[in-house]
Motif scaffolding. Sequence first.
Motif, PDB file in Angstrom:
ATOM      1  N   PRO A  34       1.325  -1.009  -0.059  1.00 41.13           N
ATOM      2  CA  PRO A  34       0.146  -0.323   0.149  1.00 41.13           C
ATOM      3  C   PRO A  34       0.895   1.138   0.052  1.00 41.13           C
ATOM      4  O   PRO A  34       1.030   2.583  -0.983  1.00 41.13           O
ATOM      5  CB  PRO A  34      -1.015  -0.191   1.506  1.00 41.13           C
ATOM      6  N   VAL A  35       1.869   0.959   1.305  1.00 37.82           N
ATOM      7  CA  VAL A  35       2.547   2.720   0.575  1.00 37.82           C
ATOM      8  C   VAL A  35       3.543   2.735  -0.254  1.00 37.82           C
ATOM      9  O   VAL A  35       3.184   4.067  -0.839  1.00 37.82           O
ATOM     10  CB  VAL A  35       3.431   2.628   1.954  1.00 37.82           C
ATOM     11  N   VAL A  36       3.993   1.291  -1.061  1.00 35.74           N
ATOM     12  CA  VAL A  36       5.145   1.763  -1.794  1.00 35.74           C
ATOM     13  C   VAL A  36       3.621   2.921  -4.001  1.00 35.74           C
ATOM     14  O   VAL A  36       4.093   2.825  -4.021  1.00 35.74           O
ATOM     15  CB  VAL A  36       5.362   0.520  -2.589  1.00 35.74           C
ATOM     16  N   ALA A  37       2.710   1.556  -2.968  1.00 30.23           N
ATOM     17  CA  ALA A  37       1.274   2.024  -3.800  1.00 30.23           C
ATOM     18  C   ALA A  37       1.601   3.983  -4.103  1.00 30.23           C
ATOM     19  O   ALA A  37       1.176   4.364  -5.185  1.00 30.23           O
ATOM     20  CB  ALA A  37       0.098   1.707  -4.271  1.00 30.23           C
ATOM     21  N   VAL A  38       1.670   4.111  -3.326  1.00 35.57           N
ATOM     22  CA  VAL A  38       1.001   5.459  -2.988  1.00 35.57           C
ATOM     23  C   VAL A  38       2.199   6.236  -3.405  1.00 35.57           C
ATOM     24  O   VAL A  38       2.012   7.335  -4.118  1.00 35.57           O
ATOM     25  CB  VAL A  38       0.690   6.588  -1.429  1.00 35.57           C
ATOM     26  N   VAL A  39       3.282   6.285  -3.225  1.00 34.84           N
ATOM     27  CA  VAL A  39       4.292   6.644  -3.551  1.00 34.84           C
ATOM     28  C   VAL A  39       4.865   6.711  -4.721  1.00 34.84           C
ATOM     29  O   VAL A  39       4.958   7.823  -5.203  1.00 34.84           O
ATOM     30  CB  VAL A  39       5.473   6.207  -2.926  1.00 34.84           C
ATOM     31  N   LEU A  40       4.037   5.874  -5.980  1.00 31.44           N
ATOM     32  CA  LEU A  40       4.596   5.169  -7.382  1.00 31.44           C
ATOM     33  C   LEU A  40       4.100   6.468  -7.664  1.00 31.44           C
ATOM     34  O   LEU A  40       3.927   7.076  -8.700  1.00 31.44           O
ATOM     35  CB  LEU A  40       3.892   3.674  -7.507  1.00 31.44           C
ATOM     36  N   VAL A  41       2.616   6.164  -7.037  1.00 35.02           N
ATOM     37  CA  VAL A  41       1.515   7.262  -7.927  1.00 35.02           C
ATOM     38  C   VAL A  41       1.534   8.808  -7.455  1.00 35.02           C
ATOM     39  O   VAL A  41       1.409   9.859  -8.522  1.00 35.02           O
ATOM     40  CB  VAL A  41      -0.266   7.294  -7.201  1.00 35.02           C
ATOM     41  N   TYR A  42       2.110   9.548  -6.169  1.00 36.73           N
ATOM     42  CA  TYR A  42       3.115  10.539  -5.783  1.00 36.73           C
ATOM     43  C   TYR A  42       4.287  10.897  -6.706  1.00 36.73           C
ATOM     44  O   TYR A  42       3.115  12.209  -7.406  1.00 36.73           O
ATOM     45  CB  TYR A  42       3.376  10.447  -4.542  1.00 36.73           C
ATOM     46  N   LEU A  43       4.722   9.977  -6.960  1.00 37.20           N
ATOM     47  CA  LEU A  43       6.096  10.442  -8.201  1.00 37.20           C
ATOM     48  C   LEU A  43       4.956  10.614  -9.739  1.00 37.20           C
ATOM     49  O   LEU A  43       5.400  11.828 -10.823  1.00 37.20           O
ATOM     50  CB  LEU A  43       6.827   9.399  -8.189  1.00 37.20           C
ATOM     51  N   ALA A  44       3.903   9.858 -10.150  1.00 39.55           N
ATOM     52  CA  ALA A  44       3.684   9.645 -11.118  1.00 39.55           C
ATOM     53  C   ALA A  44       2.751  10.822 -11.702  1.00 39.55           C
ATOM     54  O   ALA A  44       3.268  12.056 -12.398  1.00 39.55           O
ATOM     55  CB  ALA A  44       3.273   8.353 -11.480  1.00 39.55           C
ATOM     56  N   PHE A  45       2.472  11.181 -10.738  1.00 34.90           N
ATOM     57  CA  PHE A  45       1.687  12.470 -10.263  1.00 34.90           C
ATOM     58  C   PHE A  45       2.275  14.018 -10.719  1.00 34.90           C
ATOM     59  O   PHE A  45       1.764  14.577 -11.411  1.00 34.90           O
ATOM     60  CB  PHE A  45       0.427  12.142  -9.757  1.00 34.90           C
ATOM     61  N   VAL A  46       3.483  13.394  -9.820  1.00 34.16           N
ATOM     62  CA  VAL A  46       4.298  15.398  -9.640  1.00 34.16           C
ATOM     63  C   VAL A  46       4.975  14.860 -10.742  1.00 34.16           C
ATOM     64  O   VAL A  46       5.424  16.618 -11.360  1.00 34.16           O
ATOM     65  CB  VAL A  46       5.057  15.442  -8.485  1.00 34.16           C
ATOM     66  N   LEU A  47       5.816  14.378 -11.830  1.00 35.38           N
ATOM     67  CA  LEU A  47       6.164  14.205 -12.695  1.00 35.38           C
ATOM     68  C   LEU A  47       5.973  14.072 -13.712  1.00 35.38           C
ATOM     69  O   LEU A  47       6.741  15.015 -14.706  1.00 35.38           O
ATOM     70  CB  LEU A  47       7.336  13.291 -11.800  1.00 35.38           C
ATOM     71  N   LYS A  48       4.797  13.787 -14.020  1.00 30.76           N
ATOM     72  CA  LYS A  48       4.092  13.203 -15.522  1.00 30.76           C
ATOM     73  C   LYS A  48       3.065  14.026 -15.624  1.00 30.76           C
ATOM     74  O   LYS A  48       2.516  14.268 -16.048  1.00 30.76           O
ATOM     75  CB  LYS A  48       4.379  11.471 -15.450  1.00 30.76           C
ATOM     76  N   ILE A  49       2.003  12.690 -14.806  1.00 32.89           N
ATOM     77  CA  ILE A  49       0.278  13.409 -15.172  1.00 32.89           C
ATOM     78  C   ILE A  49       0.167  15.341 -14.796  1.00 32.89           C
ATOM     79  O   ILE A  49       0.024  15.259 -15.657  1.00 32.89           O
ATOM     80  CB  ILE A  49       0.282  12.013 -14.624  1.00 32.89           C
TER      81      ILE A  49
END
Length: 327
Positions: A34-49
């Motif tokens: 769960p926490v890895v998923a939260v971090v990956l979503v965060y990184l994907a949003f702030v860096l790309k999406i």
Amino acid sequence: MTTYMKIFEERISGLAKGVDETVDSWFLMSSPAPVVAVVLVYLAFVLKIGPEYMKNRKPMDLKRIMVLYNAFQVCYSIWMCRTSIKESNVMASILSKKCEINRTREQNLALYSGAWFYFFSKIIDLLDTTFFVLRKKNNQVSFLHVYHHTITVLFSWGYLKYAPGEQGVIIGILNSGVHIIMYFYYMVAAMGPQYQKYLWWKKYMTSIQLIQFVLILGYMLTVGAKGCNMPKTLTFFFVGNTIIFLYLFGNFYRKTYNKNKSVDANGHAMRNGGRSLNLAQSALRAAGGMGCMPMPSKNNNNNNNSSSDFKPYIDLNNNNVKPLKME
């Protein structure tokens, strides 16, 4: 193939089991997923999406949301700081010769509970970067900013899951104290340009963070030297990560505030053999967009009003500099 899958499942199962079954049952604590998923979503949003989504859109007006968010962060940090000092025996452990730690089951759960609220505050902190992206302040989404937020989420989760101890209480108290000051600053900044005169102490926030890291490093080295009955691996990790933060924040401070500057008669900073850069513009770029950028003079025969008839102010919500007619 079956053997490798079995080994993989055993490893994953081992990671899912933490230091306490009660902690394992809490929100986001069942396994690393769960926490890895939260971090990956965060990184994907702030860096790309996020940047792609906002590319052809105007910056969002988040003034009220940011004021409320920062006010909440101030209150949350005060509560965590007060609770940590009140409920833990951290001062007794520091002052004792060998900092022996003896806790009951109830005291352990109180320590774990405080660590969970601290971990969850790091999840909430991820909104900082989200607001930058939605306001199209992508220049503020720096490596230091993203690394700091990412590593604190992962580390605070791992600390609570696998090796909670008194070391983390000290860090939580210091970090929450710094966040009280930091988010109060951001709250005032978000309230509007009329409050800008109260933000003269912007430079000292980075100094406070550096002092925090020095205190943490000193405490961790003391813990190691005294031979405290605390997890040694956790102590070494704290020391290593603190040194990284000291380097990154120290480098930011040096680049932002310690450059040799001289000011000419027109109020412009002269650097690198005469190349000029406005002081306020430099502060704006380096310290989060809270400065004021003077408007350049223009002589236009088709316009009876010169730029001297205007004074600049900055919209702290969107960080846009707008000319305001002199009264």
